[in-house]
Design an enzyme around this catalytic site. Structure first.
Site, PDB file in Angstrom:
ATOM      1  N   GLU A 294      -8.405  -5.129   4.967  1.00 33.17           N
ATOM      2  CA  GLU A 294      -8.220  -4.829   3.542  1.00 33.17           C
ATOM      3  C   GLU A 294      -7.058  -5.617   2.947  1.00 33.17           C
ATOM      4  O   GLU A 294      -7.110  -6.045   1.803  1.00 33.17           O
ATOM      5  CB  GLU A 294      -8.027  -3.323   3.354  1.00 33.17           C
ATOM      6  CG  GLU A 294      -9.320  -2.579   3.618  1.00 33.17           C
ATOM      7  CD  GLU A 294      -9.135  -1.091   3.787  1.00 33.17           C
ATOM      8  OE1 GLU A 294      -9.266  -0.388   2.785  1.00 33.17           O
ATOM      9  OE2 GLU A 294      -8.872  -0.646   4.913  1.00 33.17           O
TER      10      GLU A 294
ATOM     11  N   ARG B  92      -2.616  -2.103  -3.434  1.00 29.64           N
ATOM     12  CA  ARG B  92      -3.805  -1.285  -3.262  1.00 29.64           C
ATOM     13  C   ARG B  92      -3.663  -0.079  -4.188  1.00 29.64           C
ATOM     14  O   ARG B  92      -2.673   0.648  -4.118  1.00 29.64           O
ATOM     15  CB  ARG B  92      -3.876  -0.819  -1.814  1.00 29.64           C
ATOM     16  CG  ARG B  92      -5.101  -0.004  -1.585  1.00 29.64           C
ATOM     17  CD  ARG B  92      -5.203   0.423  -0.166  1.00 29.64           C
ATOM     18  NE  ARG B  92      -6.525   0.981   0.034  1.00 29.64           N
ATOM     19  CZ  ARG B  92      -6.919   1.513   1.141  1.00 29.64           C
ATOM     20  NH1 ARG B  92      -6.128   1.554   2.165  1.00 29.64           N
ATOM     21  NH2 ARG B  92      -8.138   2.009   1.241  1.00 29.64           N
TER      22      ARG B  92
ATOM     23  N   ARG C 138     -13.183  15.621   7.120  1.00 32.17           N
ATOM     24  CA  ARG C 138     -13.920  15.944   5.890  1.00 32.17           C
ATOM     25  C   ARG C 138     -15.363  16.301   6.218  1.00 32.17           C
ATOM     26  O   ARG C 138     -15.977  15.694   7.091  1.00 32.17           O
ATOM     27  CB  ARG C 138     -13.920  14.765   4.923  1.00 32.17           C
ATOM     28  CG  ARG C 138     -12.550  14.372   4.416  1.00 32.17           C
ATOM     29  CD  ARG C 138     -12.659  13.318   3.311  1.00 32.17           C
ATOM     30  NE  ARG C 138     -11.376  12.712   3.066  1.00 32.17           N
ATOM     31  CZ  ARG C 138     -11.118  11.409   3.209  1.00 32.17           C
ATOM     32  NH1 ARG C 138     -12.068  10.569   3.556  1.00 32.17           N
ATOM     33  NH2 ARG C 138      -9.916  10.947   2.971  1.00 32.17           N
TER      34      ARG C 138
ATOM     35  N   ASN D 128     -14.703  -0.222  17.568  1.00 32.71           N
ATOM     36  CA  ASN D 128     -14.325   0.018  18.974  1.00 32.71           C
ATOM     37  C   ASN D 128     -15.275   0.878  19.793  1.00 32.71           C
ATOM     38  O   ASN D 128     -15.307   0.755  21.011  1.00 32.71           O
ATOM     39  CB  ASN D 128     -12.945   0.691  19.018  1.00 32.71           C
ATOM     40  CG  ASN D 128     -11.856  -0.218  18.494  1.00 32.71           C
ATOM     41  OD1 ASN D 128     -11.616  -1.274  19.067  1.00 32.71           O
ATOM     42  ND2 ASN D 128     -11.222   0.157  17.402  1.00 32.71           N
TER      43      ASN D 128
ATOM     44  N   HIS E 106     -13.034   3.117  -0.100  1.00 34.84           N
ATOM     45  CA  HIS E 106     -13.045   2.038   0.902  1.00 34.84           C
ATOM     46  C   HIS E 106     -13.650   0.778   0.284  1.00 34.84           C
ATOM     47  O   HIS E 106     -14.196  -0.074   0.991  1.00 34.84           O
ATOM     48  CB  HIS E 106     -13.919   2.365   2.145  1.00 34.84           C
ATOM     49  CG  HIS E 106     -13.426   3.495   2.984  1.00 34.84           C
ATOM     50  ND1 HIS E 106     -14.280   4.406   3.560  1.00 34.84           N
ATOM     51  CD2 HIS E 106     -12.173   3.839   3.368  1.00 34.84           C
ATOM     52  CE1 HIS E 106     -13.569   5.274   4.265  1.00 34.84           C
ATOM     53  NE2 HIS E 106     -12.294   4.953   4.156  1.00 34.84           N
TER      54      HIS E 106
ATOM     55  N   ASN F 109       0.874  -1.169   0.000  1.00 33.21           N
ATOM     56  CA  ASN F 109       0.000   0.000   0.000  1.00 33.21           C
ATOM     57  C   ASN F 109       0.918   1.228   0.000  1.00 33.21           C
ATOM     58  O   ASN F 109       1.415   1.637   1.050  1.00 33.21           O
ATOM     59  CB  ASN F 109      -0.897  -0.040   1.251  1.00 33.21           C
ATOM     60  CG  ASN F 109      -1.892   1.095   1.279  1.00 33.21           C
ATOM     61  OD1 ASN F 109      -1.876   1.958   0.410  1.00 33.21           O
ATOM     62  ND2 ASN F 109      -2.749   1.089   2.281  1.00 33.21           N
TER      63      ASN F 109
HETATM   64  P1  AMP Z   1      -9.404   4.232  11.322  1.00 26.71           P
HETATM   65  O1  AMP Z   1      -9.307   5.409  10.392  1.00 26.71           O
HETATM   66  O2  AMP Z   1     -10.297   3.145  10.821  1.00 26.71           O
HETATM   67  O3  AMP Z   1      -8.074   3.749  11.812  1.00 26.71           O
HETATM   68  O4  AMP Z   1     -10.154   4.781  12.647  1.00 26.71           O
HETATM   69  C1  AMP Z   1      -9.635   5.833  13.414  1.00 26.71           C
HETATM   70  C2  AMP Z   1     -10.717   6.307  14.389  1.00 26.71           C
HETATM   71  O5  AMP Z   1     -11.096   5.220  15.247  1.00 26.71           O
HETATM   72  C3  AMP Z   1     -10.268   7.451  15.287  1.00 26.71           C
HETATM   73  O6  AMP Z   1     -11.277   8.453  15.337  1.00 26.71           O
HETATM   74  C4  AMP Z   1     -10.145   6.784  16.636  1.00 26.71           C
HETATM   75  O7  AMP Z   1     -10.446   7.664  17.667  1.00 26.71           O
HETATM   76  C5  AMP Z   1     -11.215   5.722  16.571  1.00 26.71           C
HETATM   77  N1  AMP Z   1     -10.955   4.703  17.573  1.00 26.71           N
HETATM   78  C6  AMP Z   1      -9.966   3.797  17.614  1.00 26.71           C
HETATM   79  N2  AMP Z   1     -10.026   3.079  18.776  1.00 26.71           N
HETATM   80  C7  AMP Z   1     -11.082   3.554  19.473  1.00 26.71           C
HETATM   81  C8  AMP Z   1     -11.679   3.252  20.740  1.00 26.71           C
HETATM   82  N3  AMP Z   1     -11.176   2.287  21.513  1.00 26.71           N
HETATM   83  N4  AMP Z   1     -12.772   3.961  21.113  1.00 26.71           N
HETATM   84  C9  AMP Z   1     -13.267   4.935  20.333  1.00 26.71           C
HETATM   85  N5  AMP Z   1     -12.755   5.270  19.127  1.00 26.71           N
HETATM   86  C10 AMP Z   1     -11.688   4.602  18.711  1.00 26.71           C
END
Ligand code: AMP
Length: 399
Positions: free
Chosen positions: A384, A91, A241, A335, A180, A7
């Site tokens: 992914e 990717r 965004r 999460n 995505h 990637n």
């Molecule tokens: P990604 O772009 O898929 O890596 O997701 C990033 C987002 O997931 C960020 O806004 C993080 O704050 C959120 N995130 C990751 N772990 C947690 C958690 N344990 N609780 C709440 N939000 C989370």
């Protein structure tokens, strides 16, 4: 069989070596600051100590060479020789109108990836550099391009066309593509399998909620609609965004602030979303903490984010004349149980009921709906890289 997944970003390159026998990750890592002073590679291999090398990487070619050296390294490597790598999966952000499927890379494919530079100006040039670096380092090895846009290519014209003169589609390929795509393809497929959904056109809504966020509707794994558009700016309110907006907002800000359309677009991509609405952070953990401490802007940003998710689920349920399963994925979707709880609380009209105890579990593949819920609700971590590995095996004819 071992598949290398690449990637490539403009100054970074992430990789994973996946063993397709058990779909496990044997090694993964990241090259940072490619083309900038202080380049370094961080390599993690199963059962080995982490390995960090600081070495100049003027281009992606040097980066790939260091990755291959790390993979065969006597102390930190996981293969005896690069010959053990059966194929490389890349990717690629944008496949434009030409690619409706993942594709084995040849000269023509590289030309089309180049033609798509205007549609993916930040990513496509880097993706092509990653491909060319692998070709140079491993001549004759199959390279497969897996596009983020192919999932959305299954949309019908009435879903992907904007309400504008078709001459703009002809001239500039302007349509809704969706991004995505690899994640939506993987998670919708896993939802059908894991949820044991009855054969047929299983109607699935996937909420990929991360820093970038999008929702897709699919029937039998084929995309019906997806919330991102010509670029990843459309759809949900995201980390930075804006998501959906009246285009006249661009004109009003540009004229009001005396700045160009390009500058407004940079603001809408990088300085908007929950970051700008809250004035706190784009990270949902920070937002949750601020909201709990009574920060009203953070509370409003979170409410706006959830409201947009709820609206899209309603729209996509209508678009498919119903829904069989809804799945949450991405950093937030996997999460943040409060987002899932609040979104599902507004879906009572669909007969959705979730089990609070199951919903409180983090980052695990699980059904969170109750047995009497009319629609199944799942959390399925996205993967992914694994989706790209599976596509690479299929397209390179190695299955
Ligand atoms: P990604 O772009 O898929 O890596 O997701 C990033 C987002 O997931 C960020 O806004 C993080 O704050 C959120 N995130 C990751 N772990 C947690 C958690 N344990 N609780 C709440 N939000 C989370």
């Amino acid at each position: 069989m071992k598949i290398l997944i690449i990637n490539a970003g403009s100054s970074s390159l992430k990789y994973q070596l996946i063993d397709t026998a058990d779909e496990s990750v044997k090694a993964k890592g990241l090259c940072e600051r490619i083309g900038i002073d202080g380049s370094m590679l961080t390599h993690k291999a199963v059962g080995k100590d982490d390995y960090v090398i600081e070495s100049p990487m003027p281009t992606h070619k040097e980066a790939i060479k260091l990755v291959l050296d790390a993979l065969v390294d006597a102390d930190h490597g996981v293969v005896a020789s690069v010959d053990e790598i059966a194929a490389v999966g890349h990717r690629v952000l944008h496949g434009g109108l030409k690619f409706t499927e993942s594709t084995l890379v040849d000269t023509k494919v590289k030309e089309v990836i180049k033609e798509c530079f205007p549609l993916g100006p930040l990513h496509n040039p880097a993706n092509l550099m990653g491909i060319e670096a692998c070709e140079a380092a491993m001549p004759g090895k199959p390279n497969v391009a897996v596009f983020d846009t192919t999932f959305g290519m299954a949309m019908e014209p009435y879903a992907y066309l904007y309400g504008i003169d078709p001459k703009y589609y002809e001239k500039y390929s302007i349509r809704r593509y969706g991004f995505h795509g690899t994640s939506h393809m993987f998670v919708s497929g896993e939802t059908i399998k894991f949820g044991n959904l009855p054969e047929g056109n299983q109607r699935v809504i996937v909420c990929h909620l991360g820093n970038g966020a999008s929702i897709s509707a699919s029937k039998g794994g084929k995309c019906v609609d997806t919330s991102m558009g010509l670029t990843p700016l459309e759809g949900l309110i995201m980390g930075t965004r804006s998501g959906d907006m009246d285009p006249a907002v661009v004109q009003t800000i540009a004229n009001g602030e005396g700045i160009s359309v390009d500058e407004v677009l940079t603001i809408l991509n990088k300085k908007s979303g929950v970051l700008a609405m809250s004035g706190v952070s784009s990270d949902f953990r920070d937002l949750g903490n601020a909201a709990a401490e009574g920060n009203e802007r953070a509370q409003l940003a979170l409410k706006a984010f959830r409201y947009r998710v709820i609206k899209y689920i309603g729209a996509y349920t209508a678009a498919m004349n119903g829904v069989d399963a809804i799945t949450f994925t991405g950093g937030i979707g996997e999460n943040d149980f409060t987002v899932r709880r609040d979104v599902c609380a507004s879906l009572e009209y669909l007969g959705i009921k979730i089990d609070p105890e199951k919903n409180s579990i983090r980052g695990k593949k699980i059904e969170i709906s109750t047995p009497d819920s009319k629609v199944k609700v799942f959390v399925i971590p996205t993967n992914e890289e694994l989706a790209i590995a599976r596509e690479t095996v299929r397209v390179a004819g190695l299955a």
